[in-house]
Scaffold this motif. Structure first.
Motif, PDB file in Angstrom:
ATOM      1  N   MET A 102       0.882  -1.059   0.066  1.00 25.68           N
ATOM      2  CA  MET A 102       0.109   0.065   0.028  1.00 25.68           C
ATOM      3  C   MET A 102       1.030   1.045   0.036  1.00 25.68           C
ATOM      4  O   MET A 102       1.626   1.365   0.861  1.00 25.68           O
ATOM      5  CB  MET A 102      -0.776  -0.001   1.377  1.00 25.68           C
ATOM      6  CG  MET A 102      -1.902  -1.189   1.095  1.00 25.68           C
ATOM      7  SD  MET A 102      -2.657  -1.492   2.596  1.00 25.68           S
ATOM      8  CE  MET A 102      -1.275  -1.608   3.983  1.00 25.68           C
ATOM      9  N   ALA A 103       0.645   1.927  -0.900  1.00 26.59           N
ATOM     10  CA  ALA A 103       1.560   3.391  -0.976  1.00 26.59           C
ATOM     11  C   ALA A 103       0.844   4.374  -0.358  1.00 26.59           C
ATOM     12  O   ALA A 103      -0.250   4.717  -0.447  1.00 26.59           O
ATOM     13  CB  ALA A 103       1.787   3.834  -2.541  1.00 26.59           C
ATOM     14  N   ILE A 104       1.577   5.137   0.547  1.00 24.77           N
ATOM     15  CA  ILE A 104       1.017   5.970   1.352  1.00 24.77           C
ATOM     16  C   ILE A 104       1.903   7.153   1.434  1.00 24.77           C
ATOM     17  O   ILE A 104       3.121   6.940   1.438  1.00 24.77           O
ATOM     18  CB  ILE A 104       0.960   5.439   2.894  1.00 24.77           C
ATOM     19  CG1 ILE A 104       0.425   4.161   3.075  1.00 24.77           C
ATOM     20  CG2 ILE A 104       0.534   6.534   3.777  1.00 24.77           C
ATOM     21  CD1 ILE A 104       0.199   3.920   4.467  1.00 24.77           C
ATOM     22  N   GLY A 105       1.275   8.395   1.188  1.00 20.58           N
ATOM     23  CA  GLY A 105       2.057   9.534   1.092  1.00 20.58           C
ATOM     24  C   GLY A 105       1.109  10.639   1.060  1.00 20.58           C
ATOM     25  O   GLY A 105      -0.244  10.573   1.241  1.00 20.58           O
ATOM     26  N   GLY A 106       1.401  12.071   0.828  1.00 18.98           N
ATOM     27  CA  GLY A 106       0.683  12.997   0.968  1.00 18.98           C
ATOM     28  C   GLY A 106       0.881  13.838   2.510  1.00 18.98           C
ATOM     29  O   GLY A 106       0.666  15.107   2.304  1.00 18.98           O
ATOM     30  N   SER A 107       0.941  13.074   3.391  1.00 17.47           N
ATOM     31  CA  SER A 107       1.507  13.719   4.694  1.00 17.47           C
ATOM     32  C   SER A 107       2.255  12.517   5.265  1.00 17.47           C
ATOM     33  O   SER A 107       2.114  11.129   5.037  1.00 17.47           O
ATOM     34  CB  SER A 107       0.433  14.215   5.313  1.00 17.47           C
ATOM     35  OG  SER A 107      -0.658  13.446   5.593  1.00 17.47           O
ATOM     36  N   ALA A 108       2.859  12.636   6.377  1.00 22.11           N
ATOM     37  CA  ALA A 108       3.887  11.540   6.956  1.00 22.11           C
ATOM     38  C   ALA A 108       2.783  10.458   7.388  1.00 22.11           C
ATOM     39  O   ALA A 108       1.656  10.657   8.274  1.00 22.11           O
ATOM     40  CB  ALA A 108       4.456  12.218   8.073  1.00 22.11           C
ATOM     41  N   ALA A 109       3.503   9.381   7.110  1.00 18.87           N
ATOM     42  CA  ALA A 109       2.833   8.140   7.616  1.00 18.87           C
ATOM     43  C   ALA A 109       3.455   7.789   8.757  1.00 18.87           C
ATOM     44  O   ALA A 109       4.537   7.771   8.962  1.00 18.87           O
ATOM     45  CB  ALA A 109       3.093   6.913   6.666  1.00 18.87           C
ATOM     46  N   PRO A 110       2.474   7.619  10.105  1.00 20.82           N
ATOM     47  CA  PRO A 110       2.913   7.493  11.280  1.00 20.82           C
ATOM     48  C   PRO A 110       3.557   5.982  11.340  1.00 20.82           C
ATOM     49  O   PRO A 110       3.135   5.036  10.809  1.00 20.82           O
ATOM     50  CB  PRO A 110       2.014   7.492  12.250  1.00 20.82           C
ATOM     51  CG  PRO A 110       0.778   7.989  11.379  1.00 20.82           C
ATOM     52  CD  PRO A 110       1.211   7.829   9.924  1.00 20.82           C
ATOM     53  N   PRO A 111       5.035   5.798  12.170  1.00 20.65           N
ATOM     54  CA  PRO A 111       5.490   4.595  12.324  1.00 20.65           C
ATOM     55  C   PRO A 111       4.518   3.624  12.822  1.00 20.65           C
ATOM     56  O   PRO A 111       4.470   2.287  12.344  1.00 20.65           O
ATOM     57  CB  PRO A 111       6.524   4.771  13.330  1.00 20.65           C
ATOM     58  CG  PRO A 111       7.059   6.209  13.037  1.00 20.65           C
ATOM     59  CD  PRO A 111       5.798   6.779  12.779  1.00 20.65           C
ATOM     60  N   ALA A 112       3.718   4.075  13.625  1.00 20.43           N
ATOM     61  CA  ALA A 112       2.750   3.116  14.416  1.00 20.43           C
ATOM     62  C   ALA A 112       1.694   2.480  13.310  1.00 20.43           C
ATOM     63  O   ALA A 112       1.127   1.431  13.332  1.00 20.43           O
ATOM     64  CB  ALA A 112       1.766   3.998  15.540  1.00 20.43           C
ATOM     65  N   LEU A 113       1.415   3.223  12.207  1.00 15.14           N
ATOM     66  CA  LEU A 113       0.473   2.999  11.040  1.00 15.14           C
ATOM     67  C   LEU A 113       1.198   1.636  10.170  1.00 15.14           C
ATOM     68  O   LEU A 113       0.696   0.755  10.014  1.00 15.14           O
ATOM     69  CB  LEU A 113       0.022   3.970  10.305  1.00 15.14           C
ATOM     70  CG  LEU A 113      -0.586   3.921   9.039  1.00 15.14           C
ATOM     71  CD1 LEU A 113      -1.992   3.486   9.398  1.00 15.14           C
ATOM     72  CD2 LEU A 113      -0.771   4.941   7.932  1.00 15.14           C
ATOM     73  N   ILE A 114       2.407   2.145   9.930  1.00 17.32           N
ATOM     74  CA  ILE A 114       3.437   1.165   8.909  1.00 17.32           C
ATOM     75  C   ILE A 114       3.534   0.030   9.664  1.00 17.32           C
ATOM     76  O   ILE A 114       3.337  -1.126   9.206  1.00 17.32           O
ATOM     77  CB  ILE A 114       4.440   1.894   8.566  1.00 17.32           C
ATOM     78  CG1 ILE A 114       4.367   3.234   8.016  1.00 17.32           C
ATOM     79  CG2 ILE A 114       5.411   0.991   7.792  1.00 17.32           C
ATOM     80  CD1 ILE A 114       5.820   3.946   7.552  1.00 17.32           C
ATOM     81  N   ASP A 115       4.027   0.100  11.054  1.00 19.09           N
ATOM     82  CA  ASP A 115       4.331  -1.151  11.765  1.00 19.09           C
ATOM     83  C   ASP A 115       2.884  -1.976  11.905  1.00 19.09           C
ATOM     84  O   ASP A 115       2.707  -3.210  12.238  1.00 19.09           O
ATOM     85  CB  ASP A 115       4.844  -0.635  12.908  1.00 19.09           C
ATOM     86  CG  ASP A 115       6.120  -1.562  13.028  1.00 19.09           C
ATOM     87  OD1 ASP A 115       6.718  -1.743  12.065  1.00 19.09           O
ATOM     88  OD2 ASP A 115       6.402  -2.209  14.451  1.00 19.09           O
TER      89      ASP A 115
END
Ligand code: ADP
Length: 538
Positions: free
Chosen positions: A298-311
C-alpha cells in the motif's frame, strides 16, 4: 561518423497505442455512485479516447486548449487523462473538495473551455459555473438516472456518436499534458503544468521495484483522487505496464475499499494516511473479515505516515506499506522510503527508516539549505528547507506566479523542513508553515504526532502551534481516541516524556471526534490553529 539514436518523443500517446496493441483485454473496473461496477478494457480506453478527441475537436477544442474535469475516479476520467493530452490539448483536473469560489477561480485562471462533470457533482458545479468566463461547453458523465441539466452534453452519448479513429498528432515531448493546482493553503492556488515527457518518465521510474514497483500482473487501486497530483501518476504507471486498474468512484470509506480490494484482488493501492488510518482501525476491529492475501503493498504519502501505522499493518496484518513523498509541483513522487540491504539488519533502525520520506527517485535530486540558502550537511542533524530538482519537477507555476519558489540555480524550494542522513534518507520534521517555534527552539510536530499515534488509545493526532504569552508558541495536540479507549493528559504526557525533553511536550490536549481534513484528505492544521490557537492565552 558516430552513430546516433532516434529522437523519439516520450509521450502519453505512446502509452495509449501500447495499451491498444498489447493490453487490449486488460480490465478497468469503475465503481459508480450506486456501487455497481462497470467493467471496460484498455482496448475501450484507446477507442473511447479517440472518440473523445473527435468529439472535442468538433466542439472546437484545439491543441493547447484546456479541458477541465470535475470527477471521481472512473473510466471516463481516465479517458480524459489520455484522450485530451494525446490530441495535444491539456486536461485540467479540478479538486472537488475545494470551496466553489476557489474552484471557479482555478477554472478561470487555467481558461478551461470545456468541463467534464460527474452528474452527481452537478450541485457543486452549479455553484461556480457562472464565474468561469472561458467556459463554452459542459459534458456530463451520467452517473444517476436523472435527466441531464439543460444546455449540457451527455458525455457517453457524444462519444457513442463520434468516430473511434483519430489521427493522433506526433507531439514534441515537452508539450503540456495536464494542469494541476496546489491547494493554496496560503494565497491563491498555483497551477503546475505537467508535460508528456515528465509524466511518462515518472510513470516509468515509479514502476521500478525499488520505487513503488508495477508489473502487468498487478491490480492497481488509486484511492488517491485523480484530481490530486495526477492521482500520483498511478493511472499512467498502470497503463504503461498493462496492470488492471480499479477506480473506486466516490466510495472511499474503509468498508467499501476493503471489499473492493478483496473482490478485485488488488495488489497495489495508494492513498493518504487518513485513508489508511481508517482502514487499519477497521482491520484491527475485524481482523478475519477480509482476505487481503493479494495485496503486495500500500503506497502511502501526501503527509507523514506514522510509524505506528506502517508497523500496525506489518505486524498485525502482514501487510506492507511503501511510504513516499511528493507534491503537486513534483508530478508527483519525489522520494520513497526503501531500506537498503545493509541497513535491514538493525530491525528498529530499519523500522524508523521506513517511516522517513526516504531516498530520491532516480533522476530526482535533493538537498537542504539554511535560512541564508547555505547548503547543509547530510548528517541527520542539520535542519533546513528541502530543495529538489528533476525531470518531473515544475520549473515554474502557470503565468510565472511565485517565481521566488525557485533558486537562481534552478532548484524548487519545497517549503518542507527536513534533515538528511549520510545514507541520503530525507526526514521531514514539518512543513515550514506548520513549524512550532517555542522560545527560539524548533519543536517537530511530526515527531510528536508519530509518538502520540503509537499510544494504544490514540487513533489520530495532529500537533500544532498555539500562541503563548511567554514562549511565543507552544505545541498543542489535537487527539482522537480509539472507540472505547481513553487516555488522560497525564498518561499522554508520561508516554511522551520517555522520548522527548519536557520542553517539547504539548501544553494541552484537545479531544475531538475527528481531526479536520483538508481538500486532499490530510489533517488541516490551519483549521486547528484557527479554532484552538489561542487556548493557552487564558
Ligand atoms: P497540499 O498543499 O494539498 O498538501 P500537495 O499534495 O502538493 O498539496 O502537498 C505536498 C506536501 O505534502 C509536501 O510539501 C509535504 O509537506 C506533504 N507531504 C507529502 N508527502 C509526504 C510524506 N510522505 N510525509 C510527510 N509529508 C508529506
Amino acid at each position: 561518423m558516430l552513430g546516433r539514436m532516434m529522437d523519439m518523443p516520450l509521450t502519453i500517446t505512446h502509452l495509449l497505442r501500447r495499451a491498444a496493441s498489447y493490453h487490449a483485454h486488460r480490465e478497468i473496473v469503475s465503481v459508480r455512485p450506486d456501487k455497481s461496477r462497470v467493467r471496460t478494457t484498455y482496448g475501450d480506453l484507446a477507442t473511447r479516447s479517440a472518440r473523445l478527441a473527435n468529439a472535442l475537436t468538433k466542439l472546437g477544442v484545439k491543441p493547447g486548449d484546456r479541458v477541465g474535469t470535475l470527477a471521481w475516479n472512473h473510466h471516463q476520467h481516465l479517458e480524459c487523462y489520455y484522450g485530451v493530452p494525446a490530441m495535444g490539448a491539456i486536461v485540467h483536473t479540478l479538486n472537488i473538495r475545494l470551496a466553489p469560489a476557489e474552484i471557479g477561480y482555478i477554472a478561470n485562471h487555467a481558461g478551461d473551455s470545456v468541463i467534464v462533470v460527474d452528474q452527481s457533482l452537478w450541485p457543486l458545479f452549479e455553484k461556480f459555473r457562472a464565474s468561469v468566463t472561458s467556459l463554452q461547453h459542459v459534458m456530463v458523465v451520467r452517473d444517476k438516472n436523472e435527466p441531464l441539466p439543460p444546455g449540457t452534453l451527455d458525455y457517453d452519448a457524444v462519444l457513442a456518436e463520434a468516430s473511434p479513429d483519430f489521427a493522433w498528432p506526433e507531439l514534441p515531448e515537452n508539450t503540456g499534458a495536464m494542469i494541476c493546482y496546489t491547494s493554496g493553503t496560503t494565497g491563491n492556488p498555483k497551477g503546475a503544468l505537467y508535460s508528456h515527457r515528465s509524466t511518462v518518465l515518472h510513470a516509468l521510474t515509479a514502476s521500478l521495484p525499488d520505487v513503488i514497483g508495477f508489473a502487468m500482473s498487478d491490480v492497481v487501486l488509486p484511492v488517491v483522487p485523480m484530481f490530486h497530483a495526477s492521482g500520483w501518476g498511478l493511472p499512467y504507471a498502470a497503463v504503461l505496464v498493462g496492470a488492471k486498474l480499479v477506480l473506486p468512484g466516490p466510495h472511499l470509506d474503509p468498508t467499501s475499499l476493503l471489499d473492493l480490494m478483496q473482490q478485485e484482488k488488488v495488489t497495489v493501492a495508494g492513498g493518504v494516511p487518513t485513508i489508511w488510518l481508517g482502514i487499519l482501525a477497521l482491520l484491527d476491529a475485524e481482523p478475519k473479515r477480509w482476505d487481503l492475501s493479494s495485496v503486495r503493498t500500500m503506497a502511502i504519502g501526501g503527509s507523514a505516515a506514522p510509524p505506528a501505522l506502517i508497523d500496525g499493518f506489518r505486524v498485525r496484518h502482514g501487510l506492507s506499506v511503501t511510504h513516499a513523498w511528493g507534491m503537486t509541483e513534483t508530478n508527483p513522487v519525489g522520494t520513497v522510503a526503501r531500506v537498503k540491504p545493509h541497513l535491514e539488519a538493525d530491525v528498529e533502525a530499519a523500522k524508523a527508516l521506513r517511516a522517513t520520506q526516504g531516498l530520491a527517485l532516480p533522476f530526482v535530486e535533493t538537498r537542504h539549505v539554511d535560512d541564508t540558502g547555505r547548503l547543509l550537511p547530510w548528517d541527520n542533524q542539520a535542519v533546513g528547507e528541502l530543495e529538489v530538482r528533476g525531470p518531473w519537477v515544475s520549473a515554474s507555476y502557470l503565468k510565472d506566479e511565485d517565481a521566488h519558489r525557485w533558486t537562481a540555480d534552478g532548484w524548487f524550494k519545497t517549503g518542507d523542513v527536513v534533515t538528511i542522513c549520510a545514507e541520503g534518507y530525507v526526514r521531514i520534521t514539518d512543513r515550514a508553515k506548520d513549524v512550532i517555534k517555542s522560545g527560539g527552539e524548533w519543536i517537530s510536530s511530526v515527531a510528536l504526532e508519530n509518538a502520540l499515534m503509537a499510544h494504544p488509545a490514540i487513533a489520530e493526532a495532529a500537533v500544532f502551534a498555539a500562541a503563548h504569552p511567554k514562549w511565543s508558541e507552544r505545541p498543542v495536540a489535537a487527539i482522537v481516541t480509539k472507540p472505547g479507549a481513553s487516555a488522560t493528559d497525564d498518561e499522554l504526557r508520561a508516554h511522551l516524556a520517555t522520548q522527548f525533553p519536557s520542553m517539547y511536550l504539548p501544553d494541552a490536549y484537545v479531544r475531538l471526534e475527528q481531526i479536520p481534513r483538508g481538500s486532499t484528505g490530510k489533517f488541516l492544521k490551519t483549521k486547528l490553529r484557527e479554532q484552538y490557537g489561542n487556548i493557552l492565552l487564558g
